[in-house]
Write an enzyme that holds these catalytic residues in place. Structure first.
Site, PDB file in Angstrom:
ATOM      1  N   SER A  59      41.331  33.531  37.865  1.00  0.00           N
ATOM      2  CA  SER A  59      41.915  34.409  36.853  1.00  0.00           C
ATOM      3  C   SER A  59      41.453  35.854  37.029  1.00  0.00           C
ATOM      4  CB  SER A  59      41.554  33.924  35.454  1.00  0.00           C
ATOM      5  OG  SER A  59      40.146  33.909  35.273  1.00  0.00           O
ATOM      6  N   CYS A  60      40.426  36.074  37.857  1.00  0.00           N
ATOM      7  CA  CYS A  60      39.931  37.432  38.110  1.00  0.00           C
ATOM      8  C   CYS A  60      40.952  38.236  38.919  1.00  0.00           C
ATOM      9  CB  CYS A  60      38.615  37.394  38.874  1.00  0.00           C
ATOM     10  SG  CYS A  60      37.230  36.696  37.951  1.00  0.00           S
ATOM     11  N   ILE A  61      40.751  39.559  38.926  1.00  0.00           N
ATOM     12  CA  ILE A  61      41.631  40.460  39.658  1.00  0.00           C
ATOM     13  C   ILE A  61      40.810  41.264  40.657  1.00  0.00           C
ATOM     14  CG2 ILE A  61      43.249  42.401  39.500  1.00  0.00           C
ATOM     15  CD1 ILE A  61      44.502  40.300  37.953  1.00  0.00           C
TER      16      ILE A  61
ATOM     17  N   VAL B 238      37.268  42.193  38.953  1.00  0.00           N
ATOM     18  CA  VAL B 238      37.419  42.243  37.495  1.00  0.00           C
ATOM     19  C   VAL B 238      37.448  40.837  36.912  1.00  0.00           C
ATOM     20  CG1 VAL B 238      39.004  42.867  35.637  1.00  0.00           C
ATOM     21  CG2 VAL B 238      38.546  44.482  37.492  1.00  0.00           C
TER      22      VAL B 238
ATOM     23  N   GLY C 199      44.639  37.062  39.072  1.00  0.00           N
ATOM     24  CA  GLY C 199      45.188  36.732  37.757  1.00  0.00           C
ATOM     25  C   GLY C 199      45.923  35.410  37.700  1.00  0.00           C
TER      26      GLY C 199
END
Length: 220
Positions: free
Chosen positions: A92-94, A111, A153
């Site tokens: 889910s991180c960017i 992120v 994401g």
């Protein structure tokens, strides 16, 4: 030469080779989706050119040496010049990339969460982008020349429909809103889905390389 990173390109495609003691040990190839060898890199004109370069022989292909690599862990960002930038294991991180081609300065952030931090934590999208942008400018990047690319994401909890669990979507929205607010042009993005990613930035040509955990590779 103990290790090096080579970028090889021609009109057909481009490859990044990671080498150790003049041996090609890993590659990221724009042709891997159609190549039967994929990442094993058997003989082709790209491989032959890289091997010749390592042996000190000139090649008719375009070859550039990079000065190493930097990897940003969760909640970190790294800035460099003529270095390969990486964030690995994105769910889910960017992975957010800022670059200024006029100076060669570029940065990458890993992120974790949307929004801003009250105490400067760079795991938050807005805080990470703001701080990385400011540090790049302090190092000589030109504000009006900085552009962005980002990827990640994924919907990790794919069987959950609660909005609060759709952290990947919220991260992507937060990153994009922050870039727009900062007037940073977005040149490419690859977000969403249900598959993890590794993100690599190649400063030699400004490519963001997205490698999915299932094997597909995108050069954006």
């Amino acid at each position: 030469m103990s290790s090096s990173i080579l970028f090889v390109s021609n009109e057909r495609g481009k490859v990044i080779f990671l080498t150790s003691r003049d041996v090609l040990v890993k590659s990221f190839c724009s042709l891997s989706n159609t190549c039967s060898f994929q990442d094993s890199c058997r003989s082709c004109d790209m491989v032959d050119a890289a091997k010749s370069h390592l042996m000190g022989t000139r090649s008719n292909l375009n070859i550039k040496n990079l000065d190493g690599e930097l990897s940003a862990g969760i909640g970190e960002y790294k800035i460099g010049k003529n270095v390969l930038l990486k964030v690995m294991g994105l769910g889910s991180c960017i992975g957010v990339i800022l670059s200024d081609v006029s100076t060669g300065l570029c940065g990458i952030a890993h992120v974790l969460l949307p929004g801003a931090s009250n105490n400067g934590e760079t795991k938050y999208a807005e805080t990470a982008i703001e701080k990385m942008f400011e540090d790049m400018v302090k190092m000589g990047a030109r504000k009006n020349r900085i552009t962005a690319k980002f990827a990640g994401g994924a919907q990790v909890f794919k069987h959950m429909n609660l909005d609060i669990l759709k952290i990947g979507d919220r991260n992507a929205i937060s990153v994009e809103e922050t870039l727009i607010k900062r007037n940073i042009p977005i040149l490419a993005k690859d977000v969403g889905g249900e598959v993890g990613r590794n993100v690599i930035f190649n400063p030699a040509d400004g490519s963001m390389i997205v490698k999915y955990t299932k094997g597909e590779v995108l050069w954006l």
